[in-house]
Design an enzyme around this catalytic site. Structure first.
Site, mmCIF file in Angstrom:
data_model
loop_
_atom_site.group_PDB
_atom_site.id
_atom_site.type_symbol
_atom_site.label_atom_id
_atom_site.label_comp_id
_atom_site.label_asym_id
_atom_site.label_seq_id
_atom_site.Cartn_x
_atom_site.Cartn_y
_atom_site.Cartn_z
ATOM 1 N N ASP A 172 0.879 -1.164 0.000
ATOM 2 C CA ASP A 172 0.000 0.000 0.000
ATOM 3 C C ASP A 172 0.925 1.224 0.000
ATOM 4 O O ASP A 172 2.138 1.095 0.190
ATOM 5 C CB ASP A 172 -0.861 -0.071 1.285
ATOM 6 C CG ASP A 172 -1.592 1.220 1.571
ATOM 7 O OD1 ASP A 172 -2.296 1.705 0.660
ATOM 8 O OD2 ASP A 172 -1.474 1.749 2.687
ATOM 9 N N ASP A 182 -0.213 5.152 1.067
ATOM 10 C CA ASP A 182 -0.478 6.122 2.131
ATOM 11 C C ASP A 182 -0.403 5.480 3.515
ATOM 12 O O ASP A 182 -1.082 4.494 3.787
ATOM 13 C CB ASP A 182 -1.876 6.737 1.950
ATOM 14 C CG ASP A 182 -1.940 7.684 0.775
ATOM 15 O OD1 ASP A 182 -0.976 8.437 0.575
ATOM 16 O OD2 ASP A 182 -2.956 7.670 0.049
ATOM 17 N N GLU A 234 -14.323 3.807 7.855
ATOM 18 C CA GLU A 234 -13.226 3.012 7.275
ATOM 19 C C GLU A 234 -12.420 2.286 8.354
ATOM 20 O O GLU A 234 -12.037 1.131 8.195
ATOM 21 C CB GLU A 234 -12.284 3.912 6.457
ATOM 22 C CG GLU A 234 -11.157 3.135 5.795
ATOM 23 C CD GLU A 234 -10.092 4.028 5.151
ATOM 24 O OE1 GLU A 234 -8.922 3.618 5.149
ATOM 25 O OE2 GLU A 234 -10.437 5.118 4.669
ATOM 26 N N SER A 281 -2.768 1.463 -4.551
ATOM 27 C CA SER A 281 -3.216 2.581 -3.723
ATOM 28 C C SER A 281 -4.603 3.065 -4.118
ATOM 29 O O SER A 281 -4.913 3.216 -5.297
ATOM 30 C CB SER A 281 -2.231 3.750 -3.853
ATOM 31 O OG SER A 281 -2.732 4.885 -3.184
ATOM 32 N N ALA A 282 -5.412 3.340 -3.095
ATOM 33 C CA ALA A 282 -6.724 3.945 -3.314
ATOM 34 C C ALA A 282 -6.584 5.465 -3.438
ATOM 35 O O ALA A 282 -7.568 6.171 -3.567
ATOM 36 C CB ALA A 282 -7.651 3.598 -2.143
ATOM 37 N N LYS A 323 -8.642 -3.480 -3.911
ATOM 38 C CA LYS A 323 -7.309 -3.401 -4.517
ATOM 39 C C LYS A 323 -6.934 -4.681 -5.241
ATOM 40 O O LYS A 323 -6.270 -4.652 -6.265
ATOM 41 C CB LYS A 323 -6.258 -3.101 -3.449
ATOM 42 C CG LYS A 323 -6.362 -1.706 -2.891
ATOM 43 C CD LYS A 323 -5.285 -1.522 -1.872
ATOM 44 C CE LYS A 323 -5.308 -0.132 -1.300
ATOM 45 N NZ LYS A 323 -4.234 0.043 -0.337
ATOM 46 N N ASP A 363 -1.526 -1.042 5.823
ATOM 47 C CA ASP A 363 -1.881 -0.387 7.091
ATOM 48 C C ASP A 363 -3.370 -0.527 7.380
ATOM 49 O O ASP A 363 -3.873 0.079 8.314
ATOM 50 C CB ASP A 363 -1.474 1.092 7.072
ATOM 51 C CG ASP A 363 -2.461 1.950 6.308
ATOM 52 O OD1 ASP A 363 -2.776 1.597 5.160
ATOM 53 O OD2 ASP A 363 -2.930 2.969 6.846
#
Length: 285
Positions: A34, A36, A81, A149-150, A198, A223
């Site tokens: 990931d 961020d 989230e 990554s989103a 993802k 994370d």
């Protein structure tokens, strides 16, 4: 921030995976991560660091009204989230709703492509301490680094480019901006990638995984619990070591992270543990 802690639920399992990965060496491994708050810092000197979306949200490219709208969305959806009591099925449509609304607001701002580099430069975005060793060591040993990554791919790439570590072995799967002929944002390309789909990004890019079919060992870094599915597109997976950064709501989420990740790093703003593992796998120490 407190002192960093490393939690390993099943030390024997981790040692077994590490031994197997070291035996087959760097040519059999790939790193899936990931971005961020995994490759970037969660906080610095007690102050939160920005995500790819935050970099844009906090920039001068966005009007004050727009900033307020985006802040409202964050206030509404971020607690959902990170709520470990809610099932993913329940969160899923809400995450899609969040990103779709946010992207719609950004498009209305008529953002110019040529200003993105300046925005990143002026932001407080920081890769985790030890990032040079991490990126450079992977490049030196020809180990692919796949970043799912989103966030916003254009911003993400600019962060690693400005840090001097956007090497050819790095592949990014993210939400990319679409600009018109005059370089103004008009939308986002392709399917929306969010925190819980993802792996679909991975499966859609199965041609890319063809190049990686000899790499049956995966080091996964994330994370969130949604990040655990990022390796779902890997064919003939033999060994996977999952490292989870637990940055926020630590007490209430520790148990769920420990039962999902092999190694949990709490309040750790460095790449020290992933770096130690890479050095071990590549026989460099």
């Amino acid at each position: 921030m407190g002192t960093p802690s490393v939690y390993i639920k099943d030390r024997q399992k981790v040692e077994k995976i590490l031994t197997a990965m070291r035996q087959t060496g760097p040519s059999a491994v790939q790193v899936i991560s990931d971005f961020d708050m995994t490759l970037t810092r969660f906080a610095y000197n007690g102050k939160r660091c920005p995500t790819c979306h935050n970099i844009l949200d906090n920039s001068k490219l966005i009007s004050e009204d727009c900033k307020a709208e985006l802040a409202d969305l964050l206030k509404t959806y971020y607690p959902i989230e990170i709520d470990s009591t809610r099932p993913v099925e329940e969160k899923l449509p809400l995450m899609v709703e969040w990103w779709t609304k946010a992207h719609h607001i950004l498009v209305q701002q008529r953002i110019r492509k040529d200003l993105l580099a300046v925005v990143v430069q002026e932001s407080d975005a920081m890769l985790r301490d030890g990032y040079q060793l991490f990126f450079n060591h992977l490049q030196e040993h020809d180990v692919p680094l796949l970043i799912f990554s989103a966030g916003i791919g254009d911003i993400l790439e600019e962060v690693i480019r400005q840090a001097g570590v956007f090497h050819p072995n790095v592949k990014v799967f993210s939400n990319y901006m679409e600009f018109n002929d005059t370089g103004v944002l008009q939308g986002f390309k392709g399917e929306l990638i969010h925190v819980y789909n993802k792996h679909e990004g991975a499966l859609l890019n199965s041609s890319h995984f063809q190049e990686l079919k000899q790499r049956h060992n995966v080091l996964l870094l994330g994370d969130s619990l949604g990040d655990l599915s990022m390796a779902d597109g890997v064919p003939d997976l033999e060994n996977i070591l999952k490292i989870g950064y637990l940055n926020d709501k630590v007490e209430e989420r520790r148990e769920s992270y420990l039962s999902s990740y092999d190694i949990v790093l709490e309040k750790d703003e460095t790449m020290d543990v992933p770096n130690a593992i890479l050095l071990h796998i590549t026989g460099s120490k």
